[in-house]
Design an enzyme around this catalytic site. Structure first.
Site, PDB file in Angstrom:
ATOM      1  N   HIS A   7       0.498  -1.361  -0.459  1.00  0.00           N
ATOM      2  CA  HIS A   7      -0.190   0.262   0.068  1.00  0.00           C
ATOM      3  C   HIS A   7       0.924   0.932  -0.367  1.00  0.00           C
ATOM      4  O   HIS A   7       2.485   0.903   0.337  1.00  0.00           O
ATOM      5  CB  HIS A   7      -1.317   0.105   1.354  1.00  0.00           C
ATOM      6  CG  HIS A   7      -0.103  -0.004   2.234  1.00  0.00           C
ATOM      7  ND1 HIS A   7      -0.056  -1.303   3.383  1.00  0.00           N
ATOM      8  CD2 HIS A   7       0.394   1.169   2.919  1.00  0.00           C
ATOM      9  CE1 HIS A   7       0.569  -1.402   3.932  1.00  0.00           C
ATOM     10  NE2 HIS A   7       0.507   0.341   4.745  1.00  0.00           N
TER      11      HIS A   7
HETATM   12  C1  T46 Z   1       3.144   0.768   6.931  1.00  0.00           C
HETATM   13  C2  T46 Z   1       4.306  -0.174   7.144  1.00  0.00           C
HETATM   14  C3  T46 Z   1       5.046  -0.275   7.211  1.00  0.00           C
HETATM   15  C4  T46 Z   1      -3.760  -1.038  13.758  1.00  0.00           C
HETATM   16  O1  T46 Z   1      -4.470  -0.568  14.131  1.00  0.00           O
HETATM   17  N1  T46 Z   1      -3.506   0.422  14.164  1.00  0.00           N
HETATM   18  C5  T46 Z   1      -2.136   0.776  13.942  1.00  0.00           C
HETATM   19  O2  T46 Z   1      -1.736   1.864  13.784  1.00  0.00           O
HETATM   20  C6  T46 Z   1      -1.436  -0.247  12.262  1.00  0.00           C
HETATM   21  C7  T46 Z   1      -0.128   0.278  12.023  1.00  0.00           C
HETATM   22  C8  T46 Z   1      -2.448  -1.348  12.429  1.00  0.00           C
HETATM   23  N2  T46 Z   1      -3.885  -1.985  12.793  1.00  0.00           N
HETATM   24  C9  T46 Z   1      -4.670  -2.972  12.502  1.00  0.00           C
HETATM   25  C10 T46 Z   1      -5.119  -2.672  11.305  1.00  0.00           C
HETATM   26  C11 T46 Z   1      -4.631  -4.432  10.169  1.00  0.00           C
HETATM   27  O3  T46 Z   1      -5.925  -5.327  11.617  1.00  0.00           O
HETATM   28  O4  T46 Z   1      -3.681  -3.378  11.852  1.00  0.00           O
HETATM   29  C12 T46 Z   1      -3.718  -4.947  11.353  1.00  0.00           C
HETATM   30  C13 T46 Z   1      -2.480  -4.886  10.317  1.00  0.00           C
HETATM   31  O5  T46 Z   1      -1.977  -3.614   9.625  1.00  0.00           O
HETATM   32  P1  T46 Z   1      -1.285  -4.197   8.334  1.00  0.00           P
HETATM   33  O6  T46 Z   1      -2.565  -4.842   7.881  1.00  0.00           O
HETATM   34  O7  T46 Z   1      -2.123  -2.620   7.572  1.00  0.00           O
HETATM   35  O8  T46 Z   1      -0.347  -4.145   8.573  1.00  0.00           O
HETATM   36  P2  T46 Z   1       0.966  -3.715   7.215  1.00  0.00           P
HETATM   37  O9  T46 Z   1       2.317  -4.523   8.251  1.00  0.00           O
HETATM   38  O10 T46 Z   1       0.658  -4.619   6.052  1.00  0.00           O
HETATM   39  O11 T46 Z   1       1.730  -2.507   6.730  1.00  0.00           O
HETATM   40  C14 T46 Z   1       1.834  -1.903   8.321  1.00  0.00           C
HETATM   41  C15 T46 Z   1       0.920  -0.241   8.439  1.00  0.00           C
HETATM   42  O12 T46 Z   1      -0.419  -0.111   8.143  1.00  0.00           O
HETATM   43  C16 T46 Z   1       1.858   0.456   6.897  1.00  0.00           C
HETATM   44  O13 T46 Z   1       1.627   2.268   7.557  1.00  0.00           O
HETATM   45  O14 T46 Z   1       3.954   1.585   5.724  1.00  0.00           O
HETATM   46  O15 T46 Z   1       3.340  -1.270   8.256  1.00  0.00           O
END
Ligand code: T46
Length: 134
Positions: free
Chosen positions: A49
């Site tokens: 993303h």
């Molecule tokens: C990025 C990379 C490096 C939350 O509830 N609060 C938060 O602050 C974040 C970041 C995530 N979440 C929840 C949302 C999802 O249910 O945690 C779960 C995993 O999040 P996500 O699938 O977005 O994780 P990544 O590793 O794909 O991405 C994250 C960040 O979202 C993103 O901004 O740059 O780490």
């Protein structure tokens, strides 16, 4: 590309290493949120993303992984394996994290509170978005 490496001072000796992180000093924004990613799985790609406004600094405090950054015109793969090096990622940069080794800890400092509307999760939509700005 709106991406840059940041070298942090690491203070230590045979007892261990300590790395201070301070907003507007060695981190170039006000830190509103901190999160970390642990218990990673090696054959999974995370991220996939971009953010419209968010700025972040990623630090691999333990272990290693590959970080792909892509601004819609060029891309780069950064080896993340130094506890005293951060990668700043500004807005409009697609990111993917993969090839995590066991025990990797990814620490992230973020400039904004969590906001799902700031995410662009479709790569073609991302390309349209960045091209519409040029
Ligand atoms: C990025 C990379 C490096 C939350 O509830 N609060 C938060 O602050 C974040 C970041 C995530 N979440 C929840 C949302 C999802 O249910 O945690 C779960 C995993 O999040 P996500 O699938 O977005 O994780 P990544 O590793 O794909 O991405 C994250 C960040 O979202 C993103 O901004 O740059 O780490």
């Amino acid at each position: 590309m709106n991406v840059k490496r940041i070298q942090f001072d690491s203070f230590g000796n045979e007892q261990g290493q300590l790395v201070p992180l301070e907003q507007f000093k060695n981190v170039p924004f006000e830190i509103k949120r901190v999160y970390y990613i642990v218990k990673t799985v090696d054959d999974v790609t995370r991220g996939k993303h971009a953010h419209r406004h968010l700025e972040q600094v990623l630090i691999c405090v333990n272990g290693s992984f590959k970080l792909k950054v892509d601004d819609g015109h060029s891309s780069e793969i950064i080896e993340m394996n130094k506890h005293n090096e951060g990668v700043y990622i500004g807005n409009d940069v697609w990111r993917e994290m993969s090839e995590f080794t066991p025990g990797t800890v990814l620490l992230v400092l973020a400039s904004e509170y969590y906001d799902t509307s700031d995410y662009i999760r479709d790569y073609n939509e991302f390309l349209d978005y960045v091209n519409s700005k040029n």
